[in-house]
Design a protein around this motif. Structure first.
Motif, PDB file in Angstrom:
ATOM      1  N   TRP A 213       0.821  -1.220   0.000  1.00  0.00           N
ATOM      2  CA  TRP A 213       0.000   0.000   0.000  1.00  0.00           C
ATOM      3  C   TRP A 213       0.853   1.268   0.000  1.00  0.00           C
ATOM      4  CZ3 TRP A 213      -4.894  -0.414  -1.254  1.00  0.00           C
ATOM      5  CH2 TRP A 213      -5.582  -1.599  -0.968  1.00  0.00           C
ATOM      6  N   GLU A 214       2.054   1.178   0.555  1.00  0.00           N
ATOM      7  CA  GLU A 214       2.929   2.360   0.644  1.00  0.00           C
ATOM      8  C   GLU A 214       3.812   2.515  -0.589  1.00  0.00           C
ATOM      9  OE1 GLU A 214       2.323   4.262   3.218  1.00  0.00           O
ATOM     10  OE2 GLU A 214       0.929   2.716   3.945  1.00  0.00           O
ATOM     11  N   MET A 215       3.709   1.597  -1.525  1.00  0.00           N
ATOM     12  CA  MET A 215       4.602   1.599  -2.696  1.00  0.00           C
ATOM     13  C   MET A 215       3.957   2.231  -3.914  1.00  0.00           C
ATOM     14  SD  MET A 215       6.236  -2.239  -2.536  1.00  0.00           S
ATOM     15  CE  MET A 215       6.860  -2.952  -1.010  1.00  0.00           C
ATOM     16  N   SER A 216       4.795   2.713  -4.815  1.00  0.00           N
ATOM     17  CA  SER A 216       4.325   3.168  -6.119  1.00  0.00           C
ATOM     18  C   SER A 216       3.979   1.949  -6.965  1.00  0.00           C
ATOM     19  CB  SER A 216       5.419   3.977  -6.822  1.00  0.00           C
ATOM     20  OG  SER A 216       6.515   3.129  -7.161  1.00  0.00           O
ATOM     21  N   ASP A 217       3.291   2.163  -8.078  1.00  0.00           N
ATOM     22  CA  ASP A 217       2.947   1.055  -8.967  1.00  0.00           C
ATOM     23  C   ASP A 217       4.195   0.301  -9.410  1.00  0.00           C
ATOM     24  OD1 ASP A 217       0.438   2.079  -8.687  1.00  0.00           O
ATOM     25  OD2 ASP A 217       0.195   2.718 -10.770  1.00  0.00           O
ATOM     26  N   GLU A 218       5.229   1.039  -9.750  1.00  0.00           N
ATOM     27  CA  GLU A 218       6.467   0.415 -10.214  1.00  0.00           C
ATOM     28  C   GLU A 218       7.128  -0.385  -9.098  1.00  0.00           C
ATOM     29  OE1 GLU A 218       9.325  -0.919 -12.679  1.00  0.00           O
ATOM     30  OE2 GLU A 218       7.524   0.193 -13.276  1.00  0.00           O
ATOM     31  N   GLU A 219       7.086   0.118  -7.881  1.00  0.00           N
ATOM     32  CA  GLU A 219       7.676  -0.606  -6.746  1.00  0.00           C
ATOM     33  C   GLU A 219       6.907  -1.904  -6.466  1.00  0.00           C
ATOM     34  OE1 GLU A 219       9.547   3.100  -4.132  1.00  0.00           O
ATOM     35  OE2 GLU A 219       7.425   2.583  -3.922  1.00  0.00           O
ATOM     36  N   VAL A 220       5.583  -1.849  -6.593  1.00  0.00           N
ATOM     37  CA  VAL A 220       4.780  -3.065  -6.427  1.00  0.00           C
ATOM     38  C   VAL A 220       5.178  -4.090  -7.479  1.00  0.00           C
ATOM     39  CG1 VAL A 220       2.446  -4.043  -6.547  1.00  0.00           C
ATOM     40  CG2 VAL A 220       2.816  -1.860  -5.387  1.00  0.00           C
ATOM     41  N   LEU A 224       6.831  -7.882  -6.636  1.00  0.00           N
ATOM     42  CA  LEU A 224       6.103  -9.122  -6.874  1.00  0.00           C
ATOM     43  C   LEU A 224       6.604  -9.926  -8.077  1.00  0.00           C
ATOM     44  CD1 LEU A 224       2.423  -7.971  -6.181  1.00  0.00           C
ATOM     45  CD2 LEU A 224       4.017  -9.114  -4.625  1.00  0.00           C
ATOM     46  N   LEU A 225       7.239  -9.279  -9.037  1.00  0.00           N
ATOM     47  CA  LEU A 225       7.666  -9.985 -10.256  1.00  0.00           C
ATOM     48  C   LEU A 225       8.574 -11.192  -9.997  1.00  0.00           C
ATOM     49  CD1 LEU A 225       8.339  -7.429 -13.152  1.00  0.00           C
ATOM     50  CD2 LEU A 225       6.792  -9.389 -13.156  1.00  0.00           C
ATOM     51  N   PRO A 226       9.467 -11.157  -8.994  1.00  0.00           N
ATOM     52  CA  PRO A 226      10.335 -12.328  -8.778  1.00  0.00           C
ATOM     53  C   PRO A 226       9.586 -13.563  -8.278  1.00  0.00           C
ATOM     54  CG  PRO A 226      11.301 -10.347  -7.795  1.00  0.00           C
ATOM     55  CD  PRO A 226       9.886 -10.009  -8.154  1.00  0.00           C
ATOM     56  N   ILE A 227       8.336 -13.404  -7.847  1.00  0.00           N
ATOM     57  CA  ILE A 227       7.595 -14.529  -7.282  1.00  0.00           C
ATOM     58  C   ILE A 227       7.045 -15.404  -8.401  1.00  0.00           C
ATOM     59  CG2 ILE A 227       5.634 -15.209  -5.843  1.00  0.00           C
ATOM     60  CD1 ILE A 227       5.982 -12.522  -4.374  1.00  0.00           C
ATOM     61  N   ARG A 228       7.301 -16.683  -8.313  1.00  0.00           N
ATOM     62  CA  ARG A 228       6.869 -17.626  -9.349  1.00  0.00           C
ATOM     63  C   ARG A 228       5.348 -17.601  -9.492  1.00  0.00           C
ATOM     64  NH1 ARG A 228       6.189 -23.477  -9.079  1.00  0.00           N
ATOM     65  NH2 ARG A 228       6.356 -24.354 -11.175  1.00  0.00           N
ATOM     66  N   GLY A 229       4.901 -17.505 -10.730  1.00  0.00           N
ATOM     67  CA  GLY A 229       3.471 -17.512 -11.002  1.00  0.00           C
ATOM     68  C   GLY A 229       2.849 -16.132 -11.065  1.00  0.00           C
ATOM     69  N   GLY A 231       3.147 -12.681 -12.919  1.00  0.00           N
ATOM     70  CA  GLY A 231       3.726 -11.904 -14.006  1.00  0.00           C
ATOM     71  C   GLY A 231       3.171 -10.490 -14.037  1.00  0.00           C
ATOM     72  N   LYS A 232       3.517  -9.774 -15.061  1.00  0.00           N
ATOM     73  CA  LYS A 232       3.140  -8.359 -15.141  1.00  0.00           C
ATOM     74  C   LYS A 232       1.628  -8.181 -15.175  1.00  0.00           C
ATOM     75  CE  LYS A 232       4.192  -4.140 -17.705  1.00  0.00           C
ATOM     76  NZ  LYS A 232       4.832  -3.554 -18.907  1.00  0.00           N
ATOM     77  N   TRP A 233       0.928  -9.023 -15.951  1.00  0.00           N
ATOM     78  CA  TRP A 233      -0.530  -8.901 -16.050  1.00  0.00           C
ATOM     79  C   TRP A 233      -1.192  -9.115 -14.697  1.00  0.00           C
ATOM     80  CZ3 TRP A 233      -4.557 -12.271 -15.072  1.00  0.00           C
ATOM     81  CH2 TRP A 233      -5.819 -11.917 -15.604  1.00  0.00           C
ATOM     82  N   THR A 234      -0.736 -10.125 -13.956  1.00  0.00           N
ATOM     83  CA  THR A 234      -1.286 -10.403 -12.634  1.00  0.00           C
ATOM     84  C   THR A 234      -1.132  -9.196 -11.720  1.00  0.00           C
ATOM     85  OG1 THR A 234      -0.841 -12.769 -12.821  1.00  0.00           O
ATOM     86  CG2 THR A 234      -1.105 -11.906 -10.604  1.00  0.00           C
ATOM     87  N   ILE A 235       0.042  -8.582 -11.757  1.00  0.00           N
ATOM     88  CA  ILE A 235       0.310  -7.427 -10.890  1.00  0.00           C
ATOM     89  C   ILE A 235      -0.538  -6.232 -11.319  1.00  0.00           C
ATOM     90  CG2 ILE A 235       2.088  -5.831 -10.070  1.00  0.00           C
ATOM     91  CD1 ILE A 235       4.112  -8.165 -10.649  1.00  0.00           C
TER      92      ILE A 235
END
Length: 307
Positions: A213-220, A224-229, A231-235
């Protein structure tokens, strides 16, 4: 506790509720037949709360009568009110969006058709991201079936004022499952792994979803991108449907590209890059324009995820 929230108009509560039935997202909540009332058990500061939100106003003069009952702890009225405002996007003022595009050749009719439709976000980020993962590369009906099966398997039931409510399973409950448990419910092996492994990361304290919640869109995205499963669309979908961010553009989404093709009367579906160029003047409302274009197809996003 009881209080009243007056959302910034235009605010079409019934349209928001009706959309939930179209997308099949009614497993853990109750709606009345008139689409004027919403009931759900939600977590607020780790306290389970029964929440009832009923619309008594109009699109131009909206008013929400809110009732909340903390079930296993104490939470202040101020915190509950803030949570409901976040869930229903009550403080988002869409007037500038409608005014700016009032003479836009392609968008004006789409915006008029869905005027007052605001994002109703998921009540919990874990619930949101799990439902998005479940929805990857399957149709709406089957995604709804899988979600329901997961809730039945790992969620709990709570009785409030004579009604039984299902509660979406917490990360701890899901992390205790075995992959085979979900495979038996017709989850693919990969989705079973993605969901249970995500729950384990949260349960073990490796991933703190609330910190997003405290992060910018890019920081989110970078978190999350390194987590398996994931991807960008999910985020991007999490930013929209979980966090209510107003300026997100999932340009690779097939549904969005199909909608643009139809509304702009293009000969063929635009590429991801062509969507980004076309949407350059949509900022700071890229989420809502995307949302309305999705709605113009009467569908939620069609996944193109780069996991």
């Amino acid at each position: 506790m009881k209080f009243v929230i007056e959302p910034k108009p235009p605010f079409d509560f019934q349209k928001m509720m009706q959309r939930l039935t179209v997308t099949g997202k009614t497993h853990v909540l109750k709606l009345n037949e008139e689409f004027t009332s919403y009931e759900k058990i939600i977590k607020i500061e780790e306290v389970s709360c029964y929440v009832n939100v009923t619309s008594s106003g109009t699109v131009k003069s909206p008013s929400l009568n809110c009732k909340a009952i903390p079930l296993n702890g104490h939470v202040s009225e101020e915190v509950v009110k803030k949570k409901i405002q976040q869930l229903f996007s009550t403080e988002v003022d869409l007037s500038p969006l409608y005014e700016h595009f009032s003479k836009h050749k392609e968008l004006v009719h789409v915006l008029q058709r869905f005027e007052g439709l605001k994002l109703l976000t998921d009540t919990d980020l874990f619930e949101s991201i799990v439902k998005i993962i479940i929805g990857q590369q399957v149709n709406l009906t089957f995604a709804g079936t899988l979600t329901e099966r997961l809730i039945e398997l790992a969620g709990e039931k709570v009785e409030v004022e004579g009604s039984i409510f299902q509660v979406f399973p917490a990360p701890n409950s899901v992390s205790n499952l075995k992959y085979e448990d979900l495979r038996e419910l017709q989850f693919s092996q990969r989705k079973a792994e993605y969901i249970i492994d995500l729950a384990k990361l949260i349960s073990e304290g490796t991933l703190d979803l609330e910190s997003l919640w405290e992060m910018s869109d890019e920081e989110v995205l970078q978190t999350l991108l390194p987590i398996r499963g994931i991807g960008k669309w999910t985020i991007e979908c999490l930013l929209i449907f979980g966090m209510g961010r107003t300026d997100v553009l999932p340009a690779a989404d097939i549904g969005l590209r199909n909608a643009i093709c139809g509304v702009w009367k293009l000969a063929e579906q635009p590429s991801e890059e062509e969507v980004r160029v076309l949407a350059m003047d949509w900022t700071p409302w890229r989420t809502y324009i995307t949302y309305y274009l999705w709605e113009s197809l009467n569908q939620t996003p069609a996944v193109v995820d780069h996991t």
